[in-house]
Design a protein around this motif. Structure first.
Motif, PDB file in Angstrom:
ATOM      1  N   VAL A 230       0.729  -1.232   0.219  1.00  0.00           N
ATOM      2  CA  VAL A 230      -0.005  -0.032  -0.121  1.00  0.00           C
ATOM      3  C   VAL A 230       0.954   1.366  -0.090  1.00  0.00           C
ATOM      4  N   GLU A 231       1.847   1.442   0.758  1.00  0.00           N
ATOM      5  CA  GLU A 231       2.863   2.405   0.670  1.00  0.00           C
ATOM      6  C   GLU A 231       3.365   2.727  -0.499  1.00  0.00           C
ATOM      7  N   ALA A 232       3.710   1.564  -1.468  1.00  0.00           N
ATOM      8  CA  ALA A 232       4.412   1.866  -2.594  1.00  0.00           C
ATOM      9  C   ALA A 232       3.219   2.385  -3.581  1.00  0.00           C
ATOM     10  N   ARG A 233       2.055   2.062  -3.525  1.00  0.00           N
ATOM     11  CA  ARG A 233       0.735   2.457  -4.155  1.00  0.00           C
ATOM     12  C   ARG A 233       0.590   3.730  -3.830  1.00  0.00           C
ATOM     13  N   VAL A 234       0.540   4.432  -2.679  1.00  0.00           N
ATOM     14  CA  VAL A 234       0.460   5.590  -2.491  1.00  0.00           C
ATOM     15  C   VAL A 234       1.538   6.588  -2.973  1.00  0.00           C
ATOM     16  N   ARG A 235       2.875   6.161  -2.824  1.00  0.00           N
ATOM     17  CA  ARG A 235       3.831   6.846  -3.403  1.00  0.00           C
ATOM     18  C   ARG A 235       3.634   7.036  -4.844  1.00  0.00           C
ATOM     19  N   SER A 236       3.257   6.192  -5.410  1.00  0.00           N
ATOM     20  CA  SER A 236       3.217   6.195  -7.013  1.00  0.00           C
ATOM     21  C   SER A 236       1.944   6.975  -7.435  1.00  0.00           C
ATOM     22  N   GLY A 237       1.040   7.372  -6.621  1.00  0.00           N
ATOM     23  CA  GLY A 237      -0.130   7.951  -6.931  1.00  0.00           C
ATOM     24  C   GLY A 237      -1.175   7.025  -7.473  1.00  0.00           C
ATOM     25  N   HIS A 238      -1.040   5.760  -7.253  1.00  0.00           N
ATOM     26  CA  HIS A 238      -1.933   4.799  -7.748  1.00  0.00           C
ATOM     27  C   HIS A 238      -3.486   4.826  -6.868  1.00  0.00           C
ATOM     28  N   ILE A 239      -3.120   4.974  -5.563  1.00  0.00           N
ATOM     29  CA  ILE A 239      -4.383   5.111  -4.622  1.00  0.00           C
ATOM     30  C   ILE A 239      -4.493   6.661  -4.361  1.00  0.00           C
ATOM     31  N   ARG A 240      -5.730   6.987  -4.807  1.00  0.00           N
ATOM     32  CA  ARG A 240      -6.287   8.597  -4.859  1.00  0.00           C
ATOM     33  C   ARG A 240      -6.336   8.928  -3.214  1.00  0.00           C
TER      34      ARG A 240
END
Length: 388
Positions: A230-240
């Protein structure tokens, strides 16, 4: 749209009292011998019930009337003081915990909270064991899949009020394809158009299931793996962003195309927009419940037990299910609805989000709860990611 769950804030943040319960402070524990008070039920025909808003049937023409509750009062002569005072699990815990930890009455004979919060009450010895000899309907009709959660084996202290599924909701027309797996949330065409639930207890199970984890026996390593992802997807902007129940607005407006969601909300959303779909992923989804409990020293324990059992009569459960649209914890209510002469009512019997079929049930699991030892560490990490 206003639903019962739209009143929830971010759960699992835990104030000082929440941390106390999460850590299981020994001084707060109440031994079994100290839980029962004098039961006045035989001579005082009353019961006080604290529940969430919008979580019981109301009359179409007069919303102050509650048909099933009135039927109970007529049948038994027991007056019910029904108070819609629970808007958040932690908030309500903070409201009544001072009395319970100090061996005082709460003024309530029956309360409804989420099962992850029920686990705290059971662990602290703050609720009384129910007398199943007074509850033949519960014994006979309770959904087998909800009968024995890890925090309350055999459901001695709790009885599900309503149940539900945490899965994935998405807009089929705007997305232009189906979602079948948790992994589908991470496709490139959903970059910045996905939300997850902010509450630790609401979010983690589905994400673990996406990793192939058996959530009835997940480990700390499984939890931290999810956090890393989840941290990685927050950093990439995938999770709004992370949401409470405000995902409803995002999904309806099209700002979000897919999100973690509750089954009961989506049934109501679909009434206005049939393009909104709910899916139990192929890897599985969490089946949860919000349950009835009798707090320590309740003055009307027998009356409360009788009220609980009344709602497990399939006829009554069917009437309630037709109004609230959550997963009904009384599967026998399905046949009652199916026999209705009203087509819309009869159609509810075929809705797998109210009465999951065998295929769906095979993919549902009741996640083990977060233990008192785990909660502080896990909440600190999760809330750091979410920004709480």
């Amino acid at each position: 749209m206003l639903t019962r769950r739209s009143l929830l804030g971010a759960l699992g943040t835990g104030g000082s009292l929440g941390a106390l319960a999460g850590c299981g402070v020994p001084a707060a524990y109440v031994a079994p011998r100290d839980r029962a008070g004098a039961d006045l039920s035989a001579r005082d025909k009353r019961v006080s019930w604290a529940n969430w808003p919008l979580y019981i049937d109301t009359d179409d023409e007069d919303t102050s009337r509650r048909p099933t509750l009135e039927a109970f009062e007529r049948r038994t002569g027991i007056a019910v003081d029904y108070v819609e005072e629970i808007n958040d699990n932690d908030e309500f815990f903070g409201k009544i915990s001072p009395a319970l930890m100090n061996h005082q009455r709460t003024g309530r004979d029956l309360v409804v909270v989420s099962d992850w919060m029920c686990a705290r009450f059971v662990r602290l010895g703050w609720v009384q064991e129910m007398d199943r000899s007074r509850q033949p309907n519960v014994t006979r009709y309770l959904d087998p899949q909800l009968r024995s959660p890890a925090f309350d084996p055999g459901r001695r202290f709790t009885v599900p009020w309503q149940s539900g599924i945490t899965g994935i909701a998405y807009n089929r027309r705007k997305l232009g394809r189906e979602i079948r797996r948790v992994a589908d949330l991470w496709a490139n065409d959903l970059q910045g158009r996905v939300t997850l639930l902010s509450g630790l207890d609401e979010a983690f199970a589905l994400l673990m299931q996406g990793n192939g984890v058996d959530v009835t026996r997940w480990t700390a390593d499984d939890f931290h793996t999810v956090c890393d992802q989840v941290e990685a997807r927050v950093r990439s902007g995938h999770i709004r962003r992370f949401t409470g129940n405000d995902y409803i607005k995002d999904l309806s407006s099209g700002d979000v195309l897919a999100c973690q969601a509750y089954s009961g909300d989506v049934i109501q959303l679909q009434a206005d927009d049939p393009d909104i779909r709910f899916v139990v992923p192929e890897e599985g989804a969490e089946l949860w419940a919000e349950s009835l409990m009798i707090p320590n020293l309740a003055r009307h324990k027998s009356n409360a037990e009788r009220l609980v059992d009344f709602y497990y009569d399939p006829e009554v459960a069917a009437e309630l299910a037709a109004w609230v649209n959550y997963v009904c914890p009384v599967p026998a209510a399905r046949d009652v609805l199916a026999s209705s002469k009203d087509e819309e009512t009869a159609a509810l019997a075929e809705d797998p989000l109210i009465f999951p079929d065998d295929r769906m049930r095979a993919r549902l699991a009741v996640a083990r709860d977060i233990t008192s030892e785990e909660r502080r560490e896990f909440a600190r990490r999760w809330n750091g990611i979410v920004g709480l």
